[in-house]
Design a protein around this motif. Structure first.
Motif, PDB file in Angstrom:
ATOM      1  N   GLU A 195      28.394  11.254  61.453  1.00  0.00           N
ATOM      2  CA  GLU A 195      28.406  11.991  62.722  1.00  0.00           C
ATOM      3  C   GLU A 195      27.487  11.336  63.738  1.00  0.00           C
ATOM      4  O   GLU A 195      27.764  11.352  64.931  1.00  0.00           O
ATOM      5  N   THR A 196      26.396  10.741  63.266  1.00  0.00           N
ATOM      6  CA  THR A 196      25.429  10.133  64.182  1.00  0.00           C
ATOM      7  C   THR A 196      25.132   8.658  63.894  1.00  0.00           C
ATOM      8  O   THR A 196      24.618   7.973  64.768  1.00  0.00           O
ATOM      9  N   HIS A 197      25.464   8.170  62.683  1.00  0.00           N
ATOM     10  CA  HIS A 197      25.011   6.829  62.319  1.00  0.00           C
ATOM     11  C   HIS A 197      26.082   5.929  61.707  1.00  0.00           C
ATOM     12  O   HIS A 197      25.760   4.976  60.986  1.00  0.00           O
ATOM     13  N   LYS A 198      27.319   6.179  62.015  1.00  0.00           N
ATOM     14  CA  LYS A 198      28.395   5.324  61.501  1.00  0.00           C
ATOM     15  C   LYS A 198      28.175   3.886  61.982  1.00  0.00           C
ATOM     16  O   LYS A 198      27.923   3.640  63.156  1.00  0.00           O
ATOM     17  N   GLY A 199      28.235   2.950  61.039  1.00  0.00           N
ATOM     18  CA  GLY A 199      28.034   1.544  61.374  1.00  0.00           C
ATOM     19  C   GLY A 199      26.589   1.132  61.486  1.00  0.00           C
ATOM     20  O   GLY A 199      26.295  -0.032  61.763  1.00  0.00           O
ATOM     21  N   LYS A 200      25.660   2.065  61.242  1.00  0.00           N
ATOM     22  CA  LYS A 200      24.238   1.757  61.369  1.00  0.00           C
ATOM     23  C   LYS A 200      23.540   1.640  60.018  1.00  0.00           C
ATOM     24  O   LYS A 200      22.331   1.515  59.954  1.00  0.00           O
ATOM     25  N   TYR A 201      24.334   1.686  58.948  1.00  0.00           N
ATOM     26  CA  TYR A 201      23.803   1.445  57.609  1.00  0.00           C
ATOM     27  C   TYR A 201      24.839   0.637  56.842  1.00  0.00           C
ATOM     28  O   TYR A 201      26.023   0.695  57.124  1.00  0.00           O
ATOM     29  N   ASP A 202      24.354  -0.150  55.882  1.00  0.00           N
ATOM     30  CA  ASP A 202      25.262  -1.020  55.132  1.00  0.00           C
ATOM     31  C   ASP A 202      25.302  -0.716  53.645  1.00  0.00           C
ATOM     32  O   ASP A 202      26.053  -1.345  52.901  1.00  0.00           O
ATOM     33  N   PHE A 203      24.500   0.259  53.199  1.00  0.00           N
ATOM     34  CA  PHE A 203      24.443   0.620  51.785  1.00  0.00           C
ATOM     35  C   PHE A 203      24.113   2.099  51.658  1.00  0.00           C
ATOM     36  O   PHE A 203      23.254   2.608  52.376  1.00  0.00           O
ATOM     37  N   LEU A 204      24.781   2.770  50.717  1.00  0.00           N
ATOM     38  CA  LEU A 204      24.471   4.169  50.418  1.00  0.00           C
ATOM     39  C   LEU A 204      24.763   4.433  48.947  1.00  0.00           C
ATOM     40  O   LEU A 204      25.807   4.016  48.430  1.00  0.00           O
ATOM     41  N   TYR A 205      23.825   5.121  48.310  1.00  0.00           N
ATOM     42  CA  TYR A 205      24.023   5.513  46.915  1.00  0.00           C
ATOM     43  C   TYR A 205      23.419   6.889  46.692  1.00  0.00           C
ATOM     44  O   TYR A 205      22.209   7.073  46.795  1.00  0.00           O
ATOM     45  N   LEU A 206      24.268   7.856  46.416  1.00  0.00           N
ATOM     46  CA  LEU A 206      23.842   9.218  46.089  1.00  0.00           C
ATOM     47  C   LEU A 206      23.778   9.322  44.574  1.00  0.00           C
ATOM     48  O   LEU A 206      24.804   9.203  43.894  1.00  0.00           O
ATOM     49  N   ARG A 207      22.583   9.524  44.044  1.00  0.00           N
ATOM     50  CA  ARG A 207      22.400   9.613  42.585  1.00  0.00           C
ATOM     51  C   ARG A 207      23.048  10.883  42.046  1.00  0.00           C
ATOM     52  O   ARG A 207      22.913  11.950  42.627  1.00  0.00           O
ATOM     53  N   ILE A 208      23.727  10.750  40.898  1.00  0.00           N
ATOM     54  CA  ILE A 208      24.471  11.856  40.296  1.00  0.00           C
ATOM     55  C   ILE A 208      23.922  12.174  38.905  1.00  0.00           C
ATOM     56  O   ILE A 208      23.588  11.267  38.137  1.00  0.00           O
ATOM     57  N   ASP A 209      23.858  13.453  38.599  1.00  0.00           N
ATOM     58  CA  ASP A 209      23.557  13.935  37.252  1.00  0.00           C
ATOM     59  C   ASP A 209      24.911  14.149  36.582  1.00  0.00           C
ATOM     60  O   ASP A 209      25.624  15.098  36.907  1.00  0.00           O
ATOM     61  N   PHE A 210      25.289  13.263  35.684  1.00  0.00           N
ATOM     62  CA  PHE A 210      26.617  13.319  35.083  1.00  0.00           C
ATOM     63  C   PHE A 210      26.797  14.513  34.161  1.00  0.00           C
ATOM     64  O   PHE A 210      27.908  15.001  33.989  1.00  0.00           O
ATOM     65  N   THR A 211      25.727  15.014  33.598  1.00  0.00           N
ATOM     66  CA  THR A 211      25.814  16.187  32.733  1.00  0.00           C
ATOM     67  C   THR A 211      26.237  17.413  33.524  1.00  0.00           C
ATOM     68  O   THR A 211      27.110  18.176  33.111  1.00  0.00           O
ATOM     69  N   ASN A 212      25.623  17.601  34.695  1.00  0.00           N
ATOM     70  CA  ASN A 212      25.899  18.781  35.518  1.00  0.00           C
ATOM     71  C   ASN A 212      26.919  18.524  36.617  1.00  0.00           C
ATOM     72  O   ASN A 212      27.268  19.434  37.366  1.00  0.00           O
ATOM     73  N   LYS A 213      27.362  17.260  36.772  1.00  0.00           N
ATOM     74  CA  LYS A 213      28.352  16.878  37.793  1.00  0.00           C
ATOM     75  C   LYS A 213      27.903  17.267  39.207  1.00  0.00           C
ATOM     76  O   LYS A 213      28.675  17.783  40.005  1.00  0.00           O
ATOM     77  N   CYS A 214      26.635  17.009  39.487  1.00  0.00           N
ATOM     78  CA  CYS A 214      26.126  17.250  40.845  1.00  0.00           C
ATOM     79  C   CYS A 214      25.088  16.171  41.151  1.00  0.00           C
ATOM     80  O   CYS A 214      24.625  15.471  40.253  1.00  0.00           O
TER      81      CYS A 214
END
Length: 136
Positions: free
Chosen positions: A27-46
Motif C-alpha cells: 500500500e505504501t512501499h511497493k518496489g521499495k524492498y527487494d526481500f521479505l520473509y515472514l517466519r512461520i510456525d509449522f506446528t500451529n500454521k501461523c
C-alpha cells in the motif's frame, strides 16, 4: 550515517499470512524492498510475529518507519503495534546466501522467502529466487 537496510518487522499479528503482509506493505512501499520473509510456525500454521525485510535504500526505511512504526496493524482488529529493529544478517546478497540452501526453500511457496524486482516494468513484482550466490 547508518546505512543498514535489513530489518526485523516485529509484532505482526499471528494470523497474518505472507500474502496479507505483502498487501499491507505494498500500500505504501511497493518496489521499495527487494526481500521479505515472514517466519512461520509449522506446528500451529501461523506466523511467529516477525518478518525480515530488506529495503532498497535508507529513504525507504525512513518512510516505512514514519508510516508504520508505532501504529496498529490493519487486519484482525489487533492491538499489536508495529516495531522495527535491525536484523543480524544485512543486505540482499547476505540474505540470499543465508536462505538459498535453507530447508525453508523446500516448503510450500507461500512459506518461503520472497525477492522482488525494484526497477523496470516489473518493479514491485515477485522475482525468481536466485539459485546461486548473488552480487548486487
Amino acid at each position: 550515517l547508518d546505512v543498514r537496510t535489513t530489518f526485523m518487522v516485529r509484532n505482526i499479528p499471528n494470523k497474518y499470512t505472507q500474502e496479507m503482509l505483502l498487501t499491507e506493505l505494498n500500500e505504501t512501499h511497493k518496489g521499495k524492498y527487494d526481500f521479505l520473509y515472514l517466519r512461520i510456525d509449522f506446528t500451529n500454521k501461523c506466523n511467529v510475529g516477525y518478518a525480515f525485510i530488506n529495503f532498497v535504500d535508507i529513504s525507504a526505511v525512513l518512510s516505512f518507519a514514519e508510516s508504520r512504526v508505532g501504529r496498529k496493524w490493519t487486519c484482525f482488529n489487533s492491538d499489536k503495534i508495529c516495531e522495527l529493529s535491525y536484523a543480524d544478517v544485512q543486505g540482499y546478497p547476505a540474505l540470499i546466501e543465508k536462505f538459498r540452501t535453507s530447508s525453508i526453500m523446500r516448503e510450500r511457496p507461500e512459506y518461503r522467502p520472497k525477492v522482488f524486482f525494484t526497477s523496470g516494468p516489473m518493479k514491485g513484482m515477485e522475482a525468481p529466487f536466485p539459485c546461486s550466490s548473488v552480487r548486487k
